[in-house]
Write a protein that holds these residues in place. Structure first.
Motif, short mmCIF file in Angstrom:
data_model
loop_
_atom_site.label_atom_id
_atom_site.label_comp_id
_atom_site.label_asym_id
_atom_site.label_seq_id
_atom_site.Cartn_x
_atom_site.Cartn_y
_atom_site.Cartn_z
N ARG B 268 11.97 -6.12 5.66
CA ARG B 268 11.40 -5.05 4.83
C ARG B 268 11.49 -5.36 3.34
O ARG B 268 10.90 -4.68 2.52
CB ARG B 268 12.03 -3.71 5.18
CG ARG B 268 11.55 -3.27 6.57
CD ARG B 268 12.13 -1.96 6.99
NE ARG B 268 11.72 -0.87 6.12
CZ ARG B 268 12.22 0.34 6.18
NH1 ARG B 268 13.16 0.62 7.08
NH2 ARG B 268 11.81 1.29 5.36
N TYR B 287 5.77 -3.44 9.00
CA TYR B 287 6.71 -2.46 9.54
C TYR B 287 6.03 -1.10 9.65
O TYR B 287 5.40 -0.63 8.71
CB TYR B 287 7.93 -2.36 8.61
CG TYR B 287 8.89 -1.27 9.00
CD1 TYR B 287 9.71 -1.40 10.12
CD2 TYR B 287 8.97 -0.09 8.26
CE1 TYR B 287 10.59 -0.39 10.49
CE2 TYR B 287 9.84 0.93 8.62
CZ TYR B 287 10.65 0.77 9.74
OH TYR B 287 11.51 1.78 10.10
N ARG B 289 6.46 2.79 10.07
CA ARG B 289 7.54 3.74 9.75
C ARG B 289 7.84 4.70 10.91
O ARG B 289 8.98 5.11 11.07
CB ARG B 289 7.13 4.55 8.52
CG ARG B 289 8.25 5.36 7.91
CD ARG B 289 7.82 5.94 6.57
NE ARG B 289 8.84 6.81 6.02
CZ ARG B 289 9.82 6.40 5.22
NH1 ARG B 289 9.89 5.13 4.87
NH2 ARG B 289 10.72 7.25 4.76
N ASP B 294 7.63 -3.61 14.14
CA ASP B 294 6.55 -4.30 13.44
C ASP B 294 5.26 -4.23 14.24
O ASP B 294 5.27 -4.20 15.47
CB ASP B 294 6.94 -5.76 13.19
CG ASP B 294 8.02 -5.86 12.13
OD1 ASP B 294 7.96 -5.08 11.16
OD2 ASP B 294 8.92 -6.71 12.28
N GLN B 306 3.04 -3.85 -0.12
CA GLN B 306 3.87 -5.01 0.26
C GLN B 306 3.95 -6.01 -0.88
O GLN B 306 5.01 -6.58 -1.14
CB GLN B 306 3.28 -5.67 1.51
CG GLN B 306 3.42 -4.80 2.76
CD GLN B 306 2.79 -5.44 3.98
OE1 GLN B 306 1.86 -6.23 3.86
NE2 GLN B 306 3.29 -5.09 5.15
N GLN B 320 12.51 -2.18 -0.79
CA GLN B 320 12.23 -2.22 0.64
C GLN B 320 10.84 -1.64 0.88
O GLN B 320 10.53 -0.56 0.35
CB GLN B 320 13.25 -1.34 1.39
CG GLN B 320 14.69 -1.83 1.32
CD GLN B 320 14.99 -2.85 2.40
OE1 GLN B 320 14.76 -2.60 3.57
NE2 GLN B 320 15.49 -4.01 2.00
N GLY B 323 7.00 1.09 4.82
CA GLY B 323 6.35 1.09 6.13
C GLY B 323 4.97 1.72 6.09
O GLY B 323 4.70 2.62 5.30
#
Lengths: 454, 454
Positions: B268, B287, B289, B294, B306, B320, B323
C-alpha cells in the motif's frame, strides 16, 4: 399500545409520525395541525409565487389521505394551547369544535417557527407581507392576482429573500432587494455574496445593501419605504423576510428554561426535560456536530432528521440525533451557492485556528463542451488539518449542491483535508476530473495552508 | 538530493513527479515517455473522435512546457527496456538516440496498460482499430477523414465501447455495437444495462448482445464481420475495445512473480519487492478497500492517487494508498450511469450476505420543473447493515456522478446504510429533497432488507 400525540404537521411532526408507524404499526398516533395544510413544502412557496409551480396542491409532500392511510389520525385547524405534564394531557383549541383535552402517553412538540417581525413602523400596512405559512403565501398570491403590482421591495436578502427576488422577477415585477448587511446572503462569505449581488443586478434587481428600513407608509395606492440615510422608495408591495424564531409559547407555560434564541432545549435523543415529552424541528435547539454544542438553525432537512429520531425514541428506541453540519443550498437564477460546516469567524470563535482558501476550478474537464467555473472557499484548521467548512458557488447544473454534500460527508466523519484526496470519486470528462473539483479545492488549501506533507 | 527516474508519462507518472517536486523541489526527476504525448487525457479520446473536442491538443491535462517548468526532465519517445535493480540502472531505447543507460536512486514504474487483443481472425485487417493511445486515436481520426466510412462496428460494450458508439453516432456513422455478455456495460447490473441498451437503440444504434465475433474479412472496400451463430455484417470500419491489460514486460525480466491479471504486485506504499522500486497506475495490482485484497482495476482516478502515494514515498514519506472503491461513471447520450463498491455477486463471493434493492426517485422535488427520474440499486449486508455498493442511472445533469460519490464517501468510511440517513445533506427544491435521493434509496433498502430498528 401507547398513545402518542404530535403537535405540528410539518416536517418534524410528519417524520416523527411516520417513523413511529414504521416501527410500531399498531401505535395510536394523533397529529394536531394548526392550519389545513399538513406536510406541505414550505420551501416551495417561492416557486409557487413565481408561477413555476402552477397549483399549490403540488407543494404537498404527501396528501392528507396518504398520511391518514399510514394510520395517523390528523386533526386539522387545531392548536395545542396548554400542556399538563403531570396529568399527561394537552388542552386543544379547534377552529371547528372549540376547546378540548387530549391524553397522551408520549408527546412530540413540533410547533415549528414563525417569522421575525422587525421593528419597522407601518409594517402592518396593506400590501406588506410576512412569508412563512401556506396562509401567508395565499395572501401574497391573492394580492398579486388582484392588484397586479409592478414594483416589489423585499426586506432581507437571506435564502427566502433571494428566492423571492428571483420569483417576482420571473413574474415580471421590478424588484428592490434591501439588506442590512454589506452583502446579500450574509450566511456565506462576502466574496460570494458580492458575486450573487452582481448576478441579481444583471437580472435587473435593484440591490441595496447596508440599508436598514425604518418605516413604511401608505401613499395613495403605493407604499413609501424609508430607511438608512436617504433611502426612500415607492413600491406596490413589500415582503418582510428577515428570519424566523421558534414557536414555543406552549412550552414556556411549563416554566422550564428556554435555550438559544428562545428555542426548546432537548438532548440528542430529542427528549425535553419534561417526562415523556419530546420536541423536534424549528422549535428546538439543534446540536451542531462540529461545534459540539447547541445552536439555533431551523432547516427542513434537520427537522426531518430530528423528527425521525424523536419518533423512534417515543416508541422505546435509542436513536441519537447526529447533529447539524449547517449544510444549506440556494438556487438563484443560473447560480447555486451552498455551504456546509463553519466559516472562518465561526471556527475562530469555537477555538479553532482556521484558514480559508478560495479557488476556482472547472466542474468537468474544460475540453468537454459546457464546462462551468466553480468557486470554492475551504476552511480548515491549520493545527490539525481538519476540514471545518466549505462554500461553493457555480452554475446550478454543475453539481454545486452534491459537491457541498461531499464536504458534508467529510465533516460528518471529521476528515482532514488531506484525507479527502484519498477518496475514490468518480470521473468521466463530461462530469468531472481525475481529481474531482472538490479534491482540487482541497489540494489548493493544502498548498496554501497545510504542511507539505499533509 | 536523490535522483528519481519515472518510467511513464501518463496519470500515475505525472502525479508521482508532481508530488515529488511538491515535497522536495530540489529533487532530480526524470520522466521517460514512450510516445510524444505526456499527461494526455486518454479518457477524452472518444470526445475528440466525436468532434466535440475539435483539437487534440486540448486533451493535454498539462503541456510539456508546464511539466518541464515544474522542474521535471522529460525524455519523449523513449522506452525503458531493462531494469538492473542491483546496479540501480535502467537501459533505455530512444527513437532519436538509440540505446542508453540511466542511473536512479529511486525508480517509479508507471508503464500503464495496453488493449487486450482478442483471438479474432483478421483483426489486423486495414480498417480494424484498437483504441488506447494517442497514436491509435490519430489512426482512427485519419481513417475517418480519408475514407469517410458510413458504417462502424464496435466490439465490446464496456465504457469505451459505449462512448465510441455515442461518438461515432454523433459524427453521423451508422453504428453496430457487439457485446459478448447479455447486456451492454456488464460492469453494472443487468436491469441497468437493459435501460442503456434501449437508449442506444433509440439513438439508432444496432445493439447486438450475446454475440462473440470470430472473424473479420476484407471484401472489396468493406469489412465483413462474422460471429456467433448467424452474425454476419458488412461495415466500413471496426473498433475493438474489449479491455486492457497491464504493461509489465520490463518488470517481468526481473524474475519476480506477477499478480492478479499479470499486474505488478505492490504494497500500500506502492513499493514493489525490488529495493527502491515503486510502481503505480494501470500496470499494478490495486488494493480494494472493501474487499481488503488486491484486484486489477485500471482507472485514471486510481492511477493519480497511486502515483501521488508513490511520489510521496520515493522522497521518504509514509503515505499509504487508501484503496479503490471501484467508483466509475459514464455518460451516454442523455444518460449517466455510475457505480461504486461491490455488486451483489461480488459481495457474495467476498463472504458478505448481500441484498440489492432497486428503487426510483426524483432528483429534486417533482413540483419544480425539470425533475428527472433516478434509478438506484443499493447493495448492503443483511447481517450488519453495512453499505457494500451502489449503482445509479439517470439524466446526466441530475448529479448522478456526485451522488455516486456520496456513496463512495460512505463506503470509504464503512458506513451502515442506516447511518447514511443521519448525514446533514443540502436541500433546495430545484436541486434535491429534504431527504436527498441517496437517502430515499437508503431508506428503501432499510425497508426491504434491514431490520426496522436500523
Amino acid at each position: 399500545m401507547s398513545s402518542i400525540l404530535i403537535i405540528g404537521g410539518s416536517d418534524a411532526g410528519i417524520s416523527a409520525a411516520l417513523r413511529i408507524k414504521e416501527l410500531q404499526p399498531r401505535a395510536s398516533v394523533t397529529m394536531l395541525v394548526a392550519d389545513a395544510y399538513p406536510n406541505y413544502s414550505i420551501c416551495g412557496l417561492p416557486f409557487y409565487l413565481s408561477g413555476e409551480v402552477p397549483d399549490w396542491h403540488q407543494l404537498a409532500h404527501r396528501t392528507l389521505e396518504e398520511i391518514q392511510s399510514a394510520g395517523v389520525t390528523v386533526q386539522l385547524n387545531t392548536r395545542a394551547v396548554e400542556i399538563h405534564p403531570k396529568a399527561h394531557t394537552v388542552v386543544t383549541l379547534s377552529d371547528d369544535w372549540g376547546k378540548g383535552t387530549l391524553d397522551y402517553d408520549r408527546l412530540v412538540i413540533a410547533t415549528g417557527s414563525e417569522p421575525v417581525c422587525p421593528p419597522i413602523r407601518g409594517i402592518d400596512e396593506r400590501g406588506v407581507f410576512l412569508l412563512h405559512s401556506m396562509g401567508d403565501s395565499f395572501a401574497v398570491a391573492e394580492f398579486l392576482r388582484r392588484h397586479q403590482p409592478r414594483r416589489a421591495l423585499i426586506i432581507g436578502a437571506g435564502y427566502i429573500g433571494l428566492e423571492m427576488a428571483d420569483a417576482l422577477t420571473h413574474r415580471g415585477l421590478a424588484v428592490t432587494l434591501v439588506e442590512q448587511q454589506n452583502t446579500v446572503l450574509p450566511t456565506v462569505d462576502a466574496p460570494m455574496g458580492t458575486v450573487l449581488g452582481h448576478t441579481l443586478a444583471t437580472q435587473g434587481i435593484d440591490v441595496r445593501t447596508g440599508v436598514k428600513i425604518d418605516q413604511i407608509e401608505q401613499t395613495g395606492h403605493s407604499l413609501r419605504v424609508l430607511g438608512t440615510l436617504t433611502f426612500d422608495q415607492e413600491v406596490d408591495m413589500v415582503l418582510v423576510v428577515v428570519g424566523v424564531q421558534p414557536v414555543t409559547s406552549l412550552f414556556k407555560q411549563t416554566g422550564l428554561r428556554l435555550g438559544v434564541r428562545g428555542a426548546i432545549p432537548v438532548n440528542r435523543a430529542m427528549a425535553t426535560e419534561l417526562p415523556d415529552v419530546y420536541a423536534a424541528g424549528d422549535c428546538v435547539e439543534t446540536y451542531h456536530r462540529i461545534l459540539g454544542t447547541d445552536t439555533y438553525l431551523p432547516l427542513g432537512t434537520t427537522a426531518h432528521k430530528q423528527g425521525r429520531t424523536a419518533g423512534e425514541n417515543v416508541v422505546g428506541g435509542t436513536a441519537q440525533f447526529a447533529g447539524t453540519l449547517g449544510t444549506q443550498v440556494v438556487k438563484l437564477f443560473e447560480l447555486a451557492v451552498a455551504r456546509t460546516g463553519l466559516r472562518d469567524h465561526e471556527a475562530k470563535a469555537a477555538g479553532y485556528a482556521p484558514k480559508t482558501v478560495q479557488c476556482e476550478t472547472w466542474d468537468h474537464k474544460a475540453y468537454y463542451p459546457g464546462a462551468q467555473s466553480l468557486t470554492f472557499r475551504i476552511t480548515g484548521d491549520t493545527r490539525t488539518g481538519q476540514l471545518l467548512g466549505a462554500q461553493i458557488l457555480g452554475h446550478w447544473q454543475a453539481s454545486v449542491a452534491k459537491r457541498a454534500d461531499l464536504f458534508a460527508m467529510a465533516l460528518y466523519h471529521s476528515m482532514t483535508i488531506s484525507e479527502l484526496m484519498a477518496v475514490d470519486l468518480s470521473y468521466t470528462p463530461p462530469l468531472g476530473s481525475p481529481w474531482d473539483a472538490v479534491q482540487m479545492a482541497a489540494h489548493q488549501w493544502l498548498s496554501e495552508a497545510g504542511k507539505p506533507t499533509d
